[in-house]
Scaffold this active site. Sequence first.
Site, PDB file in Angstrom:
ATOM      1  N   ALA A   9       0.822  -1.216   0.000  1.00 10.44           N
ATOM      2  CA  ALA A   9       0.000   0.000   0.000  1.00 10.44           C
ATOM      3  C   ALA A   9       0.850   1.258   0.000  1.00 10.44           C
ATOM      4  O   ALA A   9       0.434   2.299   0.489  1.00 10.44           O
ATOM      5  CB  ALA A   9      -0.915  -0.013   1.227  1.00 10.44           C
ATOM      6  N   ARG A  15      -2.315   7.616 -11.050  1.00 13.53           N
ATOM      7  CA  ARG A  15      -3.430   7.592 -11.993  1.00 13.53           C
ATOM      8  C   ARG A  15      -4.754   8.057 -11.375  1.00 13.53           C
ATOM      9  O   ARG A  15      -5.711   8.336 -12.077  1.00 13.53           O
ATOM     10  CB  ARG A  15      -3.575   6.173 -12.585  1.00 13.53           C
ATOM     11  CG  ARG A  15      -2.450   5.800 -13.522  1.00 13.53           C
ATOM     12  CD  ARG A  15      -2.398   4.302 -13.815  1.00 13.53           C
ATOM     13  NE  ARG A  15      -1.737   3.537 -12.750  1.00 13.53           N
ATOM     14  CZ  ARG A  15      -1.505   2.229 -12.799  1.00 13.53           C
ATOM     15  NH1 ARG A  15      -1.887   1.524 -13.839  1.00 13.53           N
ATOM     16  NH2 ARG A  15      -0.893   1.620 -11.802  1.00 13.53           N
ATOM     17  N   ASP A 102      -5.003  -2.112  -3.359  1.00 18.72           N
ATOM     18  CA  ASP A 102      -5.960  -1.513  -4.286  1.00 18.72           C
ATOM     19  C   ASP A 102      -6.845  -2.553  -4.955  1.00 18.72           C
ATOM     20  O   ASP A 102      -7.432  -2.303  -5.998  1.00 18.72           O
ATOM     21  CB  ASP A 102      -5.237  -0.647  -5.338  1.00 18.72           C
ATOM     22  CG  ASP A 102      -4.322  -1.457  -6.247  1.00 18.72           C
ATOM     23  OD1 ASP A 102      -4.111  -2.647  -5.975  1.00 18.72           O
ATOM     24  OD2 ASP A 102      -3.817  -0.877  -7.221  1.00 18.72           O
ATOM     25  N   ARG A 332     -30.622  14.442  14.416  1.00 23.38           N
ATOM     26  CA  ARG A 332     -29.182  14.621  14.652  1.00 23.38           C
ATOM     27  C   ARG A 332     -28.692  13.735  15.798  1.00 23.38           C
ATOM     28  O   ARG A 332     -29.474  13.188  16.553  1.00 23.38           O
ATOM     29  CB  ARG A 332     -28.891  16.102  14.865  1.00 23.38           C
ATOM     30  CG  ARG A 332     -29.128  16.901  13.569  1.00 23.38           C
ATOM     31  CD  ARG A 332     -29.107  18.379  13.792  1.00 23.38           C
ATOM     32  NE  ARG A 332     -27.891  18.804  14.478  1.00 23.38           N
ATOM     33  CZ  ARG A 332     -27.759  19.985  15.064  1.00 23.38           C
ATOM     34  NH1 ARG A 332     -28.752  20.848  15.062  1.00 23.38           N
ATOM     35  NH2 ARG A 332     -26.634  20.308  15.664  1.00 23.38           N
ATOM     36  N   LYS A 350     -32.442  17.308  17.756  1.00 25.40           N
ATOM     37  CA  LYS A 350     -31.011  17.206  18.095  1.00 25.40           C
ATOM     38  C   LYS A 350     -30.838  16.800  19.557  1.00 25.40           C
ATOM     39  O   LYS A 350     -31.387  17.450  20.435  1.00 25.40           O
ATOM     40  CB  LYS A 350     -30.343  18.555  17.844  1.00 25.40           C
ATOM     41  CG  LYS A 350     -28.857  18.565  18.117  1.00 25.40           C
ATOM     42  CD  LYS A 350     -28.433  19.794  18.880  1.00 25.40           C
ATOM     43  CE  LYS A 350     -27.626  19.418  20.082  1.00 25.40           C
ATOM     44  NZ  LYS A 350     -27.278  20.571  20.904  1.00 25.40           N
ATOM     45  N   ASN A 385     -32.670  26.613  22.823  1.00 26.06           N
ATOM     46  CA  ASN A 385     -31.702  25.923  23.684  1.00 26.06           C
ATOM     47  C   ASN A 385     -30.360  26.611  23.787  1.00 26.06           C
ATOM     48  O   ASN A 385     -29.504  26.208  24.552  1.00 26.06           O
ATOM     49  CB  ASN A 385     -31.502  24.487  23.175  1.00 26.06           C
ATOM     50  CG  ASN A 385     -30.910  24.460  21.775  1.00 26.06           C
ATOM     51  OD1 ASN A 385     -31.189  25.334  20.956  1.00 26.06           O
ATOM     52  ND2 ASN A 385     -30.091  23.473  21.484  1.00 26.06           N
ATOM     53  N   ARG A 439     -48.505  35.539  25.868  1.00 25.84           N
ATOM     54  CA  ARG A 439     -48.532  36.318  24.634  1.00 25.84           C
ATOM     55  C   ARG A 439     -49.325  37.583  24.906  1.00 25.84           C
ATOM     56  O   ARG A 439     -50.123  37.628  25.857  1.00 25.84           O
ATOM     57  CB  ARG A 439     -49.163  35.516  23.495  1.00 25.84           C
ATOM     58  CG  ARG A 439     -50.602  35.139  23.764  1.00 25.84           C
ATOM     59  CD  ARG A 439     -51.176  34.237  22.677  1.00 25.84           C
ATOM     60  NE  ARG A 439     -52.598  34.020  22.902  1.00 25.84           N
ATOM     61  CZ  ARG A 439     -53.209  32.868  22.680  1.00 25.84           C
ATOM     62  NH1 ARG A 439     -52.534  31.816  22.266  1.00 25.84           N
ATOM     63  NH2 ARG A 439     -54.487  32.765  22.888  1.00 25.84           N
TER      64      ARG A 439
HETATM   65  C1  UD1 Z   1       0.318  -4.906 -10.424  1.00 21.71           C
HETATM   66  C2  UD1 Z   1       1.125  -6.071 -10.990  1.00 21.71           C
HETATM   67  C3  UD1 Z   1       0.375  -6.638 -12.184  1.00 21.71           C
HETATM   68  C4  UD1 Z   1      -1.025  -7.048 -11.778  1.00 21.71           C
HETATM   69  C5  UD1 Z   1      -1.779  -5.914 -11.104  1.00 21.71           C
HETATM   70  C6  UD1 Z   1      -3.054  -6.409 -10.492  1.00 21.71           C
HETATM   71  C7  UD1 Z   1       3.469  -5.486 -10.569  1.00 21.71           C
HETATM   72  C8  UD1 Z   1       4.735  -5.002 -11.153  1.00 21.71           C
HETATM   73  N1  UD1 Z   1       2.425  -5.601 -11.391  1.00 21.71           N
HETATM   74  O1  UD1 Z   1       0.272  -3.889 -11.419  1.00 21.71           O
HETATM   75  O2  UD1 Z   1       1.089  -7.772 -12.676  1.00 21.71           O
HETATM   76  O3  UD1 Z   1      -1.729  -7.511 -12.913  1.00 21.71           O
HETATM   77  O4  UD1 Z   1      -0.988  -5.354 -10.032  1.00 21.71           O
HETATM   78  O5  UD1 Z   1      -3.849  -5.363  -9.957  1.00 21.71           O
HETATM   79  O6  UD1 Z   1       3.434  -5.815  -9.393  1.00 21.71           O
HETATM   80  N2  UD1 Z   1       3.065  -0.553  -4.425  1.00 21.71           N
HETATM   81  C9  UD1 Z   1       3.917  -0.339  -3.365  1.00 21.71           C
HETATM   82  N3  UD1 Z   1       5.189   0.115  -3.640  1.00 21.71           N
HETATM   83  C10 UD1 Z   1       5.634   0.324  -4.885  1.00 21.71           C
HETATM   84  C11 UD1 Z   1       4.751   0.113  -5.971  1.00 21.71           C
HETATM   85  C12 UD1 Z   1       3.468  -0.340  -5.698  1.00 21.71           C
HETATM   86  O7  UD1 Z   1       3.573  -0.532  -2.198  1.00 21.71           O
HETATM   87  O8  UD1 Z   1       6.797   0.719  -5.030  1.00 21.71           O
HETATM   88  C13 UD1 Z   1       1.703  -1.023  -4.127  1.00 21.71           C
HETATM   89  C14 UD1 Z   1       0.597  -0.094  -4.593  1.00 21.71           C
HETATM   90  O9  UD1 Z   1       0.203   0.807  -3.547  1.00 21.71           O
HETATM   91  C15 UD1 Z   1      -0.543  -1.040  -4.957  1.00 21.71           C
HETATM   92  C16 UD1 Z   1       0.173  -2.339  -5.306  1.00 21.71           C
HETATM   93  O10 UD1 Z   1       1.502  -2.242  -4.809  1.00 21.71           O
HETATM   94  O11 UD1 Z   1      -1.403  -1.267  -3.876  1.00 21.71           O
HETATM   95  C17 UD1 Z   1       0.210  -2.577  -6.810  1.00 21.71           C
HETATM   96  O12 UD1 Z   1       0.867  -1.491  -7.446  1.00 21.71           O
HETATM   97  P1  UD1 Z   1       0.336  -0.826  -8.783  1.00 21.71           P
HETATM   98  O13 UD1 Z   1       1.256   0.253  -9.162  1.00 21.71           O
HETATM   99  O14 UD1 Z   1      -1.113  -0.521  -8.652  1.00 21.71           O
HETATM  100  O15 UD1 Z   1       0.555  -2.056  -9.778  1.00 21.71           O
HETATM  101  P2  UD1 Z   1      -0.199  -2.344 -11.140  1.00 21.71           P
HETATM  102  O16 UD1 Z   1       0.394  -1.526 -12.211  1.00 21.71           O
HETATM  103  O17 UD1 Z   1      -1.649  -2.291 -10.931  1.00 21.71           O
HETATM  104 CA    CA Z   2      -2.982  -1.682  -9.255  1.00 18.88          CA
END
Ligand code: UD1
Ligand code: CA
Length: 454
Positions: A9, A15, A102, A332, A350, A385, A439
């Site tokens: 994460a 994007r 994600d 509320r 409230k 109030n 009144r």
């Molecule tokens: C990634 C996979 C892809 C897969 C897809 C599925 C890689 C290189 N590719 O692509 O094969 O089909 O997920 O959804 O893994 N993250 C980090 N640190 C980093 C980069 C990313 O923690 O340096 C985390 C992001 O927050 C995210 C997850 O890794 O939650 C995936 O990264 P993201 O950049 O979304 O990868 P995709 O291009 O979707």
């Molecule tokens: Ca992704």
Amino acid sequence: MNRFAIILAAGQGTRMKSKLYKVLHQVCGKPMIEHVVEHVSALDIKKIVTIVGHGAEKVQEFLGDRTEYAHQEEQLGTAHAVVQAEGIIGNEQGTTLVVCGDTPLITPETMKALLENHEKTNAKASILTAFTDDPTGYGRIIRNNEGSVEKIVEHKDASPEELKVQEINTGTYCFDNQALFMALKEVGNDNAQGEFYLPDVIGILKQKGEKVSAYQTEDFEETLGVNDRIALSQAESIMKARINRLHMKNGVTIIDPANTYISKEAVIGADTVIYPGTMIKGKTIIGSDCVIGPNTEIENCKIGDFTEVRHSTMFSSEIGSHVKIGPFAHIRPQSVIHDEVKIGNFVEVKKSIFGTGSKASHLSYIGDAEVGKDVNLGCGSITVNYDGKNKYLTKIEDGVFVGCNSNLIAPVTIGKNSYIAAGSTITDDVPESSLSIARARQTNKLGYIEKKKK
Ligand code: UD1
Ligand code: CA
């Protein structure tokens, strides 16, 4: 077998074009990362490590001590992200599940099936894969002539032939923990994005002659990766539909599921009917045989049975059974509405208690009040109030009748069974069983118009 989990994460989420850190964007009223942590927590896992980067504090604020954390200072790719967990679980023996922050739709059942398949097949690595008509953006699963997985190729690195592959990497994997951290040392960044790819671990293990398996989920929908706002809205509608289906299976009527938004935590009794435009948020509990909506927002409320809430909003309150609320009422926080109460149109309540059978049917503000049983608050009754600095309590005892357009200036108590004449401004306590008129007296000037003409 000991099981561990790593949640990725730390990515910025470019994007999304957002100030908000990607995994904190909400799906069905909750940050994506929270859904993922909940799903992983439902499995039998010894330690969960979340990899955080940008906005780490905010993520930690949401998740608290539900997971441990490892920091990824620079986002050099998913493999580099996993390496950050080495300090916490690198020495452990067992199976490690890796999931992305994600992908909020992957269910605990699917993760469990992947884990079980991984352990059953004695693989060093297993990938959760799915088929899709439009694999754009996803890593492709490249299989050899015998049909077993060779490697994963990212979209941006794929040859035209590889781009045609419709089996994708969902970003969810299981590894033998030791094999994972060994293989990670060999991952390079010589690719289209100059990143260290976690999927490369699959190819590396395969080349070492290790067993790699793939587990295909039937349901591509659940593997959706949220990279932009379009996918975010798709995730919302998929999760929403899932939640609605569950309630319908339990006996709730949802007139228009596409326009009904219910949180994952909400509990709704059978034979309750939900009309369009309704949002039921947070930990709301609704009994059976209720009518909710249309166009109603309910957050963190508890509602009894046979209650109607139409075109209204209510927050952090308790509502009894056989209650009628709305249209256009606003309840509320910290209000308690007992059974058989009516709160009608354009009434704001409230932090007030309404005893059984009481009514405020039209155009009222009732704040910081304790209303007894069988009280009738006439149209336009107002509890005054607030003096600009402090808030004061209004007590209206059982059986009181408040005439229309009355101001009850708090602190004030209206004794049991009393009457307040319409248009009164009450500043002093009213004793039990009395009539209070406050009144100006009416004077009629006879012949006034005739005199004026002359
Ligand atoms: C990634 C996979 C892809 C897969 C897809 C599925 C890689 C290189 N590719 O692509 O094969 O089909 O997920 O959804 O893994 N993250 C980090 N640190 C980093 C980069 C990313 O923690 O340096 C985390 C992001 O927050 C995210 C997850 O890794 O939650 C995936 O990264 P993201 O950049 O979304 O990868 P995709 O291009 O979707
Ligand atoms: Ca992704």
